[in-house]
Scaffold this motif. Structure first.
Motif, PDB file in Angstrom:
ATOM      1  N   LEU A  95      -5.378  22.040   5.141  1.00  0.00           N
ATOM      2  CA  LEU A  95      -5.956  21.589   6.402  1.00  0.00           C
ATOM      3  C   LEU A  95      -7.210  20.770   6.156  1.00  0.00           C
ATOM      4  O   LEU A  95      -7.425  19.721   6.775  1.00  0.00           O
ATOM      5  CB  LEU A  95      -6.274  22.797   7.289  1.00  0.00           C
ATOM      6  CG  LEU A  95      -6.835  22.502   8.691  1.00  0.00           C
ATOM      7  CD1 LEU A  95      -5.819  21.715   9.514  1.00  0.00           C
ATOM      8  CD2 LEU A  95      -7.196  23.795   9.400  1.00  0.00           C
ATOM      9  N   ASP A  96      -8.042  21.236   5.229  1.00  0.00           N
ATOM     10  CA  ASP A  96      -9.264  20.498   4.896  1.00  0.00           C
ATOM     11  C   ASP A  96      -8.935  19.106   4.357  1.00  0.00           C
ATOM     12  O   ASP A  96      -9.612  18.125   4.676  1.00  0.00           O
ATOM     13  CB  ASP A  96     -10.096  21.276   3.869  1.00  0.00           C
ATOM     14  CG  ASP A  96     -10.747  22.513   4.468  1.00  0.00           C
ATOM     15  OD1 ASP A  96     -10.830  22.586   5.713  1.00  0.00           O
ATOM     16  OD2 ASP A  96     -11.164  23.403   3.705  1.00  0.00           O
ATOM     17  N   ARG A  97      -7.881  19.038   3.500  1.00  0.00           N
ATOM     18  CA  ARG A  97      -7.485  17.731   2.964  1.00  0.00           C
ATOM     19  C   ARG A  97      -6.953  16.824   4.071  1.00  0.00           C
ATOM     20  O   ARG A  97      -7.220  15.625   4.102  1.00  0.00           O
ATOM     21  CB  ARG A  97      -6.423  17.902   1.879  1.00  0.00           C
ATOM     22  CG  ARG A  97      -6.962  18.384   0.548  1.00  0.00           C
ATOM     23  CD  ARG A  97      -5.986  18.108  -0.580  1.00  0.00           C
ATOM     24  NE  ARG A  97      -4.713  18.763  -0.376  1.00  0.00           N
ATOM     25  CZ  ARG A  97      -4.421  19.986  -0.814  1.00  0.00           C
ATOM     26  NH1 ARG A  97      -5.337  20.692  -1.452  1.00  0.00           N
ATOM     27  NH2 ARG A  97      -3.241  20.521  -0.594  1.00  0.00           N
TER      28      ARG A  97
ATOM     29  N   ARG B 187      -2.064   0.759   6.014  1.00  0.00           N
ATOM     30  CA  ARG B 187      -1.028  -0.245   5.747  1.00  0.00           C
ATOM     31  C   ARG B 187      -1.329  -0.998   4.458  1.00  0.00           C
ATOM     32  O   ARG B 187      -0.451  -1.227   3.621  1.00  0.00           O
ATOM     33  CB  ARG B 187      -0.947  -1.221   6.925  1.00  0.00           C
ATOM     34  CG  ARG B 187       0.122  -2.313   6.760  1.00  0.00           C
ATOM     35  CD  ARG B 187       0.065  -3.280   7.940  1.00  0.00           C
ATOM     36  NE  ARG B 187       1.117  -4.264   7.870  1.00  0.00           N
ATOM     37  CZ  ARG B 187       1.059  -5.384   7.150  1.00  0.00           C
ATOM     38  NH1 ARG B 187      -0.018  -5.634   6.407  1.00  0.00           N
ATOM     39  NH2 ARG B 187       2.060  -6.248   7.138  1.00  0.00           N
ATOM     40  N   ALA B 188      -2.607  -1.387   4.283  1.00  0.00           N
ATOM     41  CA  ALA B 188      -3.000  -2.120   3.077  1.00  0.00           C
ATOM     42  C   ALA B 188      -2.783  -1.272   1.826  1.00  0.00           C
ATOM     43  O   ALA B 188      -2.347  -1.780   0.788  1.00  0.00           O
ATOM     44  CB  ALA B 188      -4.467  -2.543   3.184  1.00  0.00           C
ATOM     45  N   ALA B 189      -3.070   0.043   1.932  1.00  0.00           N
ATOM     46  CA  ALA B 189      -2.895   0.940   0.786  1.00  0.00           C
ATOM     47  C   ALA B 189      -1.430   1.030   0.374  1.00  0.00           C
ATOM     48  O   ALA B 189      -1.111   1.160  -0.813  1.00  0.00           O
ATOM     49  CB  ALA B 189      -3.433   2.332   1.127  1.00  0.00           C
ATOM     50  N   ILE B 190      -0.535   0.948   1.358  1.00  0.00           N
ATOM     51  CA  ILE B 190       0.902   1.013   1.070  1.00  0.00           C
ATOM     52  C   ILE B 190       1.388  -0.286   0.427  1.00  0.00           C
ATOM     53  O   ILE B 190       2.156  -0.275  -0.539  1.00  0.00           O
ATOM     54  CB  ILE B 190       1.697   1.302   2.364  1.00  0.00           C
ATOM     55  CG1 ILE B 190       1.364   2.711   2.871  1.00  0.00           C
ATOM     56  CG2 ILE B 190       3.194   1.162   2.134  1.00  0.00           C
ATOM     57  CD1 ILE B 190       1.888   3.001   4.262  1.00  0.00           C
TER      58      ILE B 190
ATOM     59  N   ARG C 129     -13.766   2.111   2.319  1.00  0.00           N
ATOM     60  CA  ARG C 129     -13.606   2.824   1.044  1.00  0.00           C
ATOM     61  C   ARG C 129     -13.212   4.281   1.283  1.00  0.00           C
ATOM     62  O   ARG C 129     -12.291   4.820   0.654  1.00  0.00           O
ATOM     63  CB  ARG C 129     -14.909   2.756   0.249  1.00  0.00           C
ATOM     64  CG  ARG C 129     -14.817   3.402  -1.143  1.00  0.00           C
ATOM     65  CD  ARG C 129     -16.176   3.481  -1.813  1.00  0.00           C
ATOM     66  NE  ARG C 129     -16.027   3.937  -3.179  1.00  0.00           N
ATOM     67  CZ  ARG C 129     -15.991   3.154  -4.245  1.00  0.00           C
ATOM     68  NH1 ARG C 129     -16.084   1.839  -4.098  1.00  0.00           N
ATOM     69  NH2 ARG C 129     -15.847   3.656  -5.454  1.00  0.00           N
ATOM     70  N   HIS C 130     -13.908   4.929   2.221  1.00  0.00           N
ATOM     71  CA  HIS C 130     -13.622   6.322   2.550  1.00  0.00           C
ATOM     72  C   HIS C 130     -12.177   6.487   3.028  1.00  0.00           C
ATOM     73  O   HIS C 130     -11.474   7.419   2.614  1.00  0.00           O
ATOM     74  CB  HIS C 130     -14.593   6.800   3.636  1.00  0.00           C
ATOM     75  CG  HIS C 130     -14.319   8.171   4.160  1.00  0.00           C
ATOM     76  ND1 HIS C 130     -14.639   9.324   3.482  1.00  0.00           N
ATOM     77  CD2 HIS C 130     -13.718   8.578   5.328  1.00  0.00           C
ATOM     78  CE1 HIS C 130     -14.262  10.371   4.189  1.00  0.00           C
ATOM     79  NE2 HIS C 130     -13.704   9.957   5.304  1.00  0.00           N
TER      80      HIS C 130
ATOM     81  N   ARG D 250      -5.251   6.433  -1.457  1.00  0.00           N
ATOM     82  CA  ARG D 250      -5.259   6.018  -2.863  1.00  0.00           C
ATOM     83  C   ARG D 250      -6.454   6.689  -3.541  1.00  0.00           C
ATOM     84  O   ARG D 250      -7.536   6.086  -3.662  1.00  0.00           O
ATOM     85  CB  ARG D 250      -5.368   4.489  -2.966  1.00  0.00           C
ATOM     86  CG  ARG D 250      -4.229   3.718  -2.291  1.00  0.00           C
ATOM     87  CD  ARG D 250      -2.974   3.714  -3.149  1.00  0.00           C
ATOM     88  NE  ARG D 250      -3.169   2.906  -4.343  1.00  0.00           N
ATOM     89  CZ  ARG D 250      -2.946   1.585  -4.391  1.00  0.00           C
ATOM     90  NH1 ARG D 250      -2.520   0.934  -3.315  1.00  0.00           N
ATOM     91  NH2 ARG D 250      -3.115   0.921  -5.517  1.00  0.00           N
ATOM     92  N   PRO D 251      -6.310   7.941  -3.972  1.00  0.00           N
ATOM     93  CA  PRO D 251      -7.446   8.685  -4.545  1.00  0.00           C
ATOM     94  C   PRO D 251      -8.112   7.970  -5.705  1.00  0.00           C
ATOM     95  O   PRO D 251      -9.312   8.159  -5.941  1.00  0.00           O
ATOM     96  CB  PRO D 251      -6.796   9.995  -5.016  1.00  0.00           C
ATOM     97  CG  PRO D 251      -5.582  10.151  -4.159  1.00  0.00           C
ATOM     98  CD  PRO D 251      -5.085   8.763  -3.919  1.00  0.00           C
ATOM     99  N   GLU D 252      -7.350   7.116  -6.444  1.00  0.00           N
ATOM    100  CA  GLU D 252      -7.951   6.417  -7.587  1.00  0.00           C
ATOM    101  C   GLU D 252      -9.037   5.433  -7.157  1.00  0.00           C
ATOM    102  O   GLU D 252      -9.868   5.010  -7.971  1.00  0.00           O
ATOM    103  CB  GLU D 252      -6.868   5.677  -8.391  1.00  0.00           C
ATOM    104  CG  GLU D 252      -6.253   4.458  -7.708  1.00  0.00           C
ATOM    105  CD  GLU D 252      -5.040   4.794  -6.859  1.00  0.00           C
ATOM    106  OE1 GLU D 252      -4.239   3.891  -6.597  1.00  0.00           O
ATOM    107  OE2 GLU D 252      -4.916   5.972  -6.451  1.00  0.00           O
ATOM    108  N   ALA D 253      -9.063   5.084  -5.848  1.00  0.00           N
ATOM    109  CA  ALA D 253     -10.082   4.160  -5.351  1.00  0.00           C
ATOM    110  C   ALA D 253     -11.483   4.732  -5.497  1.00  0.00           C
ATOM    111  O   ALA D 253     -12.466   3.984  -5.576  1.00  0.00           O
ATOM    112  CB  ALA D 253      -9.804   3.800  -3.890  1.00  0.00           C
ATOM    113  N   ALA D 254     -11.596   6.060  -5.537  1.00  0.00           N
ATOM    114  CA  ALA D 254     -12.905   6.709  -5.673  1.00  0.00           C
ATOM    115  C   ALA D 254     -13.539   6.399  -7.021  1.00  0.00           C
ATOM    116  O   ALA D 254     -14.763   6.455  -7.168  1.00  0.00           O
ATOM    117  CB  ALA D 254     -12.769   8.214  -5.480  1.00  0.00           C
ATOM    118  N   ARG D 255     -12.704   6.049  -8.009  1.00  0.00           N
ATOM    119  CA  ARG D 255     -13.224   5.791  -9.362  1.00  0.00           C
ATOM    120  C   ARG D 255     -13.447   4.310  -9.622  1.00  0.00           C
ATOM    121  O   ARG D 255     -13.870   3.926 -10.717  1.00  0.00           O
ATOM    122  CB  ARG D 255     -12.236   6.350 -10.394  1.00  0.00           C
ATOM    123  CG  ARG D 255     -11.989   7.839 -10.259  1.00  0.00           C
ATOM    124  CD  ARG D 255     -11.141   8.384 -11.402  1.00  0.00           C
ATOM    125  NE  ARG D 255      -9.809   7.815 -11.398  1.00  0.00           N
ATOM    126  CZ  ARG D 255      -8.772   8.337 -10.735  1.00  0.00           C
ATOM    127  NH1 ARG D 255      -8.940   9.429 -10.007  1.00  0.00           N
ATOM    128  NH2 ARG D 255      -7.577   7.776 -10.786  1.00  0.00           N
TER     129      ARG D 255
END
Length: 463
Positions: free
Chosen positions: A147-149, A382-385, A339-340, A346-351
């Motif tokens: 739920l938090d995620r 949409r952009a992430a996909i 970014r958030h 895309r979790p890799e965007a955090a790095r």
């Protein structure tokens, strides 16, 4: 003090790590022999002091402790266990004359007690219950993490001065029990603001329950809010708790409160003034302790003047008003917001230092965002996909219909916000060949909100 390893025999119960403390030698030997046969690992201690030392050194699922031991009493062992290892379930072994002491142990948080002499089958059944309880706790923890995620953090993103002012207001009102009214356009993050109020309040460990008042049929909304008893109306085949009852001790978030029917407004006012709820079909009310946070994009004073909203209810919910800024008024927050939102998909965007191409950010800033953050979230998803490899570039972004990408905002000069909004809506409808569902999705608003805006525009033109 050596643990006895579990045997290879199959057990219907999840294997437990059990700490046993009793001063009777024959019981120590029996437990050391029989619990591994049940599939468990057991550590045997001869007194309370030895048990506490074991708790300090290791992790156990269950503590099985005799109350009447020389030296440290069983009650003291349980008290220490709850401080050192609160997740460890405690089971009390007691003699025939120690029932009151066993009840005292239950008040301290013990799971259950057994009276000596007890049978192995009773122990086995009790361990099954302990195992089931721990499985349930694991499931609840896993669901909470999911739920938090899904919901994300309740932190408000952005450093624009309007957001700094908003965060300061929330920090002041959250620790109180005051009713809060959040006002903002559709898609500005009203539920996120409500969750932020809740999570920074003294009720943060209690339920946060949200309901969209405009999404329920008029004939069901009182049942949803206040509950109903069996037979209250056709189809009410069982008793049902209302959301006020579900949110007891916590926070109830009433989104789009301006959409409440007048009859329900009167019922809500009674609850807010008395602190008592009466289920549909029942005559006796009951007390609830609920903090109310409301939200709307409507002009409530105007609705009061037009007779669509109760004036007394407006003053009752407007103890503390919080206004959310539109995204177009804080465009400098777009890089951080984008970014958030991208990291969600895309979790890799955090790095990555720059997950967006500078031209893509410029393109996003040139849009007027009629659907606010909800529209931005849809665009980023949409952009992430579409994007194969970060950074996000202009080609990954959809056509933003209400402002030509890269064009100057001078084209909007002289127009009211309402005119810009309706141009956006009609342009998006044209883009989707009149498909209102698809248009609402791209604009980041509900289908009902889209219909409301179209009907209001038609009425204003006719006038």
């Amino acid at each position: 003090m050596q643990p006895s390893k579990k045997s290879n025999s199959k057990s219907a119960t999840r294997p437990l790590k059990i700490l046993f403390a009793d001063d009777e030698i024959h019981l120590q030997e029996l437990i050391a022999a029989e619990l591994p046969r049940m599939g468990h690992e057991v550590t045997v201690c001869g007194d309370g002091t030895e048990a506490v030392e074991a708790l300090e050194k290791g992790v156990f699922d269950c503590l099985l402790v005799d109350l009447d031991m020389p030296g440290m009493h069983g009650i003291e062992v349980i008290e220490t266990c709850k401080k050192i290892a609160p997740e460890t379930e405690a089971i009390v072994l007691t003699g025939k004359g120690s029932t009151e002491t066993a009840i005292s142990a239950l008040r301290l948080g013990a799971f259950d007690y057994l009276q000596k002499p007890c049978k192995l089958v009773e122990l086995k059944a009790l361990f099954q219950r302990v195992s089931a309880q721990r499985d349930l706790k694991r499931q609840i923890l896993a669901l909470k993490r999911r739920l938090d995620r899904a919901e994300g953090s309740a932190n408000m993103i952005g450093e624009h001065r309007s957001m700094q002012r908003l965060k300061a207001l929330i920090a002041k009102v959250a620790p109180t029990d005051s009713t809060v009214l959040i006002h903002g356009e559709t898609g500005t993050g009203k539920e996120l603001a409500a969750r932020s109020v809740h999570e920074n309040s003294l009720r943060s460990e209690k339920p946060f329950v949200a309901i969209n008042c405009g999404a329920l049929p008029e004939n069901l909304i009182e049942s949803e809010l206040f509950g109903h008893c069996k037979g209250a109306y056709t189809g009410a085949s069982e008793h049902r708790q209302g959301l006020f009852e579900v949110a007891d001790s916590g926070t109830l978030f009433l989104d789009e409160i301006g959409e409440l029917p007048k009859q329900t407004q009167a019922s809500l006012l009674r609850v807010l003034e008395s602190g008592e709820v009466k289920r549909v079909g029942e005559s006796e009310p009951f007390s609830v302790d609920v903090r109310i946070v409301c939200a709307t994009h409507r002009d409530l004073p105007k609705m009061v003047a037009e007779g669509d909203f109760r004036e007394d209810l407006m003053y009752r919910i407007n103890t503390f008003e919080v206004k959310l800024p539109a995204l177009r008024d804080r465009l400098d927050d777009i890089p951080e917001l984008a970014r958030h939102l991208l990291v969600r998909h895309r979790p890799e965007a955090a790095r990555i230092e720059a997950p967006f191409d500078p031209q893509a950010i410029k393109q996003l800033k040139n849009h007027s965002w009629g659907g606010n953050i909800r529209e931005l979230a849809n665009v980023i998803e949409r952009a992430a996909i579409i994007n194969d490899a970060l950074p996000i570039v202009c080609d990954d972004l959809p056509t933003l219909s209400n402002l030509k990408l890269g064009a100057s905002t001078d084209a909007l000069a002289g127009k009211s916000l309402r005119e810009i909004e309706m141009e956006t809506i009609y342009a998006t409808l044209d883009q989707h060949d009149g498909n209102k569902t698809a248009a609402a999705r791209q604009l980041g608003i509900s289908l009902k909100t889209l219909y409301n805006k179209l009907n209001a525009d038609i009425s204003s033109r006719a006038a």
